[in-house]
Design a protein around this motif. Structure first.
Motif, PDB file in Angstrom:
ATOM      1  N   LYS A  74     -47.147   4.460 -37.007  1.00  0.00           N
ATOM      2  CA  LYS A  74     -45.847   3.936 -36.596  1.00  0.00           C
ATOM      3  C   LYS A  74     -44.728   4.748 -37.237  1.00  0.00           C
ATOM      4  O   LYS A  74     -44.943   5.443 -38.231  1.00  0.00           O
ATOM      5  CB  LYS A  74     -45.733   2.457 -36.984  1.00  0.00           C
ATOM      6  CG  LYS A  74     -46.790   1.563 -36.340  1.00  0.00           C
ATOM      7  CD  LYS A  74     -46.634   0.123 -36.772  1.00  0.00           C
ATOM      8  CE  LYS A  74     -47.777  -0.740 -36.229  1.00  0.00           C
ATOM      9  NZ  LYS A  74     -47.798  -0.780 -34.768  1.00  0.00           N
ATOM     10  N   VAL A  75     -43.548   4.661 -36.664  1.00  0.00           N
ATOM     11  CA  VAL A  75     -42.378   5.336 -37.231  1.00  0.00           C
ATOM     12  C   VAL A  75     -42.213   4.864 -38.672  1.00  0.00           C
ATOM     13  O   VAL A  75     -42.275   3.666 -38.964  1.00  0.00           O
ATOM     14  CB  VAL A  75     -41.119   5.018 -36.414  1.00  0.00           C
ATOM     15  CG1 VAL A  75     -39.873   5.611 -37.076  1.00  0.00           C
ATOM     16  CG2 VAL A  75     -41.265   5.554 -34.989  1.00  0.00           C
ATOM     17  N   ARG A  76     -41.980   5.811 -39.596  1.00  0.00           N
ATOM     18  CA  ARG A  76     -41.957   5.456 -41.010  1.00  0.00           C
ATOM     19  C   ARG A  76     -41.247   6.533 -41.826  1.00  0.00           C
ATOM     20  O   ARG A  76     -40.944   7.610 -41.325  1.00  0.00           O
ATOM     21  CB  ARG A  76     -43.381   5.303 -41.527  1.00  0.00           C
ATOM     22  CG  ARG A  76     -44.124   6.615 -41.571  1.00  0.00           C
ATOM     23  CD  ARG A  76     -45.568   6.429 -41.934  1.00  0.00           C
ATOM     24  NE  ARG A  76     -46.245   7.693 -42.137  1.00  0.00           N
ATOM     25  CZ  ARG A  76     -47.545   7.853 -42.011  1.00  0.00           C
ATOM     26  NH1 ARG A  76     -48.308   6.829 -41.669  1.00  0.00           N
ATOM     27  NH2 ARG A  76     -48.088   9.020 -42.227  1.00  0.00           N
ATOM     28  N   TYR A  77     -41.020   6.228 -43.082  1.00  0.00           N
ATOM     29  CA  TYR A  77     -40.546   7.208 -44.045  1.00  0.00           C
ATOM     30  C   TYR A  77     -41.698   8.103 -44.479  1.00  0.00           C
ATOM     31  O   TYR A  77     -42.853   7.695 -44.486  1.00  0.00           O
ATOM     32  CB  TYR A  77     -39.964   6.526 -45.279  1.00  0.00           C
ATOM     33  CG  TYR A  77     -38.655   5.800 -45.059  1.00  0.00           C
ATOM     34  CD1 TYR A  77     -37.505   6.501 -44.704  1.00  0.00           C
ATOM     35  CD2 TYR A  77     -38.579   4.420 -45.210  1.00  0.00           C
ATOM     36  CE1 TYR A  77     -36.294   5.829 -44.509  1.00  0.00           C
ATOM     37  CE2 TYR A  77     -37.379   3.742 -45.021  1.00  0.00           C
ATOM     38  CZ  TYR A  77     -36.240   4.458 -44.665  1.00  0.00           C
ATOM     39  OH  TYR A  77     -35.065   3.796 -44.469  1.00  0.00           O
ATOM     40  N   GLU A  78     -41.362   9.324 -44.868  1.00  0.00           N
ATOM     41  CA  GLU A  78     -42.369  10.292 -45.288  1.00  0.00           C
ATOM     42  C   GLU A  78     -41.742  11.299 -46.245  1.00  0.00           C
ATOM     43  O   GLU A  78     -40.564  11.640 -46.125  1.00  0.00           O
ATOM     44  CB  GLU A  78     -42.901  11.019 -44.054  1.00  0.00           C
ATOM     45  CG  GLU A  78     -43.916  12.094 -44.342  1.00  0.00           C
ATOM     46  CD  GLU A  78     -45.200  11.509 -44.886  1.00  0.00           C
ATOM     47  OE1 GLU A  78     -45.247  11.262 -46.103  1.00  0.00           O
ATOM     48  OE2 GLU A  78     -46.131  11.282 -44.103  1.00  0.00           O
ATOM     49  N   SER A  79     -42.511  11.745 -47.198  1.00  0.00           N
ATOM     50  CA  SER A  79     -42.040  12.812 -48.077  1.00  0.00           C
ATOM     51  C   SER A  79     -41.839  14.090 -47.269  1.00  0.00           C
ATOM     52  O   SER A  79     -42.686  14.469 -46.455  1.00  0.00           O
ATOM     53  CB  SER A  79     -43.043  13.064 -49.199  1.00  0.00           C
ATOM     54  OG  SER A  79     -42.697  14.246 -49.903  1.00  0.00           O
ATOM     55  N   VAL A  80     -40.725  14.759 -47.494  1.00  0.00           N
ATOM     56  CA  VAL A  80     -40.460  15.998 -46.772  1.00  0.00           C
ATOM     57  C   VAL A  80     -41.467  17.078 -47.132  1.00  0.00           C
ATOM     58  O   VAL A  80     -41.669  18.040 -46.380  1.00  0.00           O
ATOM     59  CB  VAL A  80     -39.015  16.478 -47.047  1.00  0.00           C
ATOM     60  CG1 VAL A  80     -38.890  17.061 -48.439  1.00  0.00           C
ATOM     61  CG2 VAL A  80     -38.553  17.484 -46.001  1.00  0.00           C
ATOM     62  N   ASN A  81     -42.120  16.922 -48.265  1.00  0.00           N
ATOM     63  CA  ASN A  81     -43.106  17.907 -48.722  1.00  0.00           C
ATOM     64  C   ASN A  81     -44.511  17.650 -48.189  1.00  0.00           C
ATOM     65  O   ASN A  81     -45.436  18.393 -48.513  1.00  0.00           O
ATOM     66  CB  ASN A  81     -43.141  17.933 -50.254  1.00  0.00           C
ATOM     67  CG  ASN A  81     -41.810  18.374 -50.848  1.00  0.00           C
ATOM     68  OD1 ASN A  81     -41.198  19.311 -50.358  1.00  0.00           O
ATOM     69  ND2 ASN A  81     -41.367  17.679 -51.885  1.00  0.00           N
ATOM     70  N   ALA A  82     -44.683  16.607 -47.392  1.00  0.00           N
ATOM     71  CA  ALA A  82     -46.012  16.273 -46.888  1.00  0.00           C
ATOM     72  C   ALA A  82     -46.486  17.269 -45.838  1.00  0.00           C
ATOM     73  O   ALA A  82     -47.679  17.371 -45.576  1.00  0.00           O
ATOM     74  CB  ALA A  82     -46.013  14.865 -46.294  1.00  0.00           C
ATOM     75  N   MET A  83     -45.542  18.009 -45.233  1.00  0.00           N
ATOM     76  CA  MET A  83     -45.864  19.006 -44.218  1.00  0.00           C
ATOM     77  C   MET A  83     -45.050  20.265 -44.500  1.00  0.00           C
ATOM     78  O   MET A  83     -43.968  20.173 -45.087  1.00  0.00           O
ATOM     79  CB  MET A  83     -45.536  18.464 -42.821  1.00  0.00           C
ATOM     80  CG  MET A  83     -46.350  17.246 -42.403  1.00  0.00           C
ATOM     81  SD  MET A  83     -45.615  16.364 -40.992  1.00  0.00           S
ATOM     82  CE  MET A  83     -44.274  15.466 -41.812  1.00  0.00           C
ATOM     83  N   PRO A  84     -45.530  21.422 -44.076  1.00  0.00           N
ATOM     84  CA  PRO A  84     -44.760  22.658 -44.300  1.00  0.00           C
ATOM     85  C   PRO A  84     -43.474  22.676 -43.478  1.00  0.00           C
ATOM     86  O   PRO A  84     -43.503  22.485 -42.262  1.00  0.00           O
ATOM     87  CB  PRO A  84     -45.724  23.764 -43.862  1.00  0.00           C
ATOM     88  CG  PRO A  84     -46.696  23.092 -42.955  1.00  0.00           C
ATOM     89  CD  PRO A  84     -46.841  21.690 -43.466  1.00  0.00           C
ATOM     90  N   VAL A  85     -42.354  22.894 -44.146  1.00  0.00           N
ATOM     91  CA  VAL A  85     -41.044  22.898 -43.495  1.00  0.00           C
ATOM     92  C   VAL A  85     -40.766  24.277 -42.904  1.00  0.00           C
ATOM     93  O   VAL A  85     -40.826  25.282 -43.599  1.00  0.00           O
ATOM     94  CB  VAL A  85     -39.924  22.503 -44.472  1.00  0.00           C
ATOM     95  CG1 VAL A  85     -38.566  22.611 -43.813  1.00  0.00           C
ATOM     96  CG2 VAL A  85     -40.160  21.085 -44.997  1.00  0.00           C
ATOM     97  N   ALA A  86     -40.440  24.298 -41.600  1.00  0.00           N
ATOM     98  CA  ALA A  86     -40.099  25.542 -40.929  1.00  0.00           C
ATOM     99  C   ALA A  86     -38.595  25.781 -40.887  1.00  0.00           C
ATOM    100  O   ALA A  86     -38.148  26.931 -40.766  1.00  0.00           O
ATOM    101  CB  ALA A  86     -40.656  25.555 -39.508  1.00  0.00           C
ATOM    102  N   GLY A  87     -37.811  24.720 -41.000  1.00  0.00           N
ATOM    103  CA  GLY A  87     -36.364  24.880 -40.945  1.00  0.00           C
ATOM    104  C   GLY A  87     -35.663  23.532 -40.931  1.00  0.00           C
ATOM    105  O   GLY A  87     -36.280  22.498 -40.684  1.00  0.00           O
ATOM    106  N   VAL A  88     -34.369  23.574 -41.220  1.00  0.00           N
ATOM    107  CA  VAL A  88     -33.531  22.376 -41.196  1.00  0.00           C
ATOM    108  C   VAL A  88     -32.334  22.673 -40.292  1.00  0.00           C
ATOM    109  O   VAL A  88     -31.750  23.755 -40.364  1.00  0.00           O
ATOM    110  CB  VAL A  88     -33.045  21.983 -42.609  1.00  0.00           C
ATOM    111  CG1 VAL A  88     -32.188  20.722 -42.558  1.00  0.00           C
ATOM    112  CG2 VAL A  88     -34.246  21.784 -43.540  1.00  0.00           C
TER     113      VAL A  88
END
Length: 354
Positions: free
Chosen positions: A337-351
């Protein structure tokens, strides 16, 4: 600093989804999971290690989401091409109507010229009671004919261009249909893998599955809350009033199910949640995560403020919305379900700041 009580998080990225993702994903996408007594072709006869099951489920989820985003893009492309085709068809019809009028005018002009063309122009000039009027009329007739010829050439040239463009769009639509068939086939193959993964999970046994899910959920919550029982989003303000409205809309949908291809208001995929949330703020984003990566100003993760889009993975097949404090809100994967997540849980490609 604003501190929010940490809501209970289901497993974040690595296999708290173990049972839910396979069953829910296959159900949402029209695939029924057979009972364990019915063997699938190629099903393993020996138990599979827990770590192997986790890795396989993660890979299946990534492949499914990549296919979903590509499929969404194909649908958007088809809509655009259909709109272009409709416009071109209207232009061709208008051009044909203009051409028909010109042909009628030219036909009338040709008739007049034929009726007056039986006598040599020099003789007609000598016999005409008003030579000046005759010359003026002849010049006007020649000028009108030239204008008609010019107009006819223009319409014919435009019609040729429109016909060529229409043929190009038709070819693109045919190509797009082939792409959609390929994507549908790819999804079907992924669904079969999900069924196989469910069988592997069943082979682990009820106790082991429960232990695996509980461990992953604890690890996920520790990552998101930095080992505490609270979710700290910080006190950094959104980048704009529109970003604040979009973030509020996204947060209001926490707990909504993930469904492939959905843009709300009750179910979402990852880019669909971003699309819907920003629509509530009066902004229409592109439909897919790859296109959303170009929907605004690219900034660094260190510059991220609430409401910014965070694009994940090298191929940019996942997206969430920065909520502050190193946390995003997103629609994670099928079965979750839609939820909060640590930004570091997946590799960030860009903001991206919209």
């Amino acid at each position: 600093m604003t501190v929010h009580r940490r809501p209970q998080l289901p497993g974040v990225r690595r296999l708290a989804r173990a049972l839910a993702v396979t069953a829910a994903a296959t159900t949402a996408l029209g695939v029924t999971v057979a009972g364990s007594a019915h063997a699938l072709p190629g099903a393993p006869a020996e138990p599979i290690a827990k770590n192997d099951v986790k890795a396989q489920i993660d890979q299946l989820y990534d492949e499914a989401e990549q296919a979903s985003e590509k499929y969404n893009a194909a649908q958007e492309y088809q809509k655009r091409l259909q709109g272009e085709t409709s416009t071109l068809q209207s232009q061709v019809a208008a051009g044909q109507e203009s051409l028909n009028r010109l042909r009628q005018d030219l036909g009338a002009l040709a008739g007049a010229q034929y009726r007056s063309g039986g006598m040599d122009p020099g003789v007609r000039l000598m016999l005409d009671s008003d030579p000046d009027a005759y010359l003026a009329g002849a010049r006007a007739l020649d000028q009108a004919a030239q204008r008609q010829n010019d107009a006819l050439r223009q319409v014919l040239d435009r019609q040729r261009r429109l016909d060529q463009r229409r043929a190009e769009v038709g070819a693109k639509l045919a190509e797009l249909e082939e792409v959609r068939r390929t994507l549908a086939q790819s999804k079907s193959e992924i669904h079969q893998r999900l069924v196989k993964a469910q069988r592997l999970l069943n082979g682990l046994g009820t106790v082991e599955r429960a232990r695996m899910v509980a461990e992953d959920a604890r690890e996920a919550e520790q990552r998101a809350t930095r080992g505490t029982d609270r979710l700290d989003l910080g006190d950094q303000p959104p980048s704009s009033d529109r970003a604040a409205a979009a973030l509020a809309a996204a947060i209001s949908k926490i707990g909504s199910p993930y469904v492939y291809g959905s843009t709300g208001p009750r179910t979402f995929d990852c880019s669909g949640l971003m699309y819907w949330s920003w629509r509530q703020a009066g902004v229409t984003l592109p439909r897919t995560s790859q296109a959303q990566a170009s929907a605004g100003q690219r900034i660094s993760l260190g510059e991220a403020r609430p409401g910014d889009l965070v694009i994940f993975y090298k191929d940019m097949h996942h997206v969430g919305m920065y909520a502050g404090g190193g946390v995003v809100v997103h629609a994670p994967y099928p079965g979750a379900k839609v939820r909060y997540e640590s930004v570091n849980a997946m590799p960030v490609a860009g903001v991206v700041r919209v």
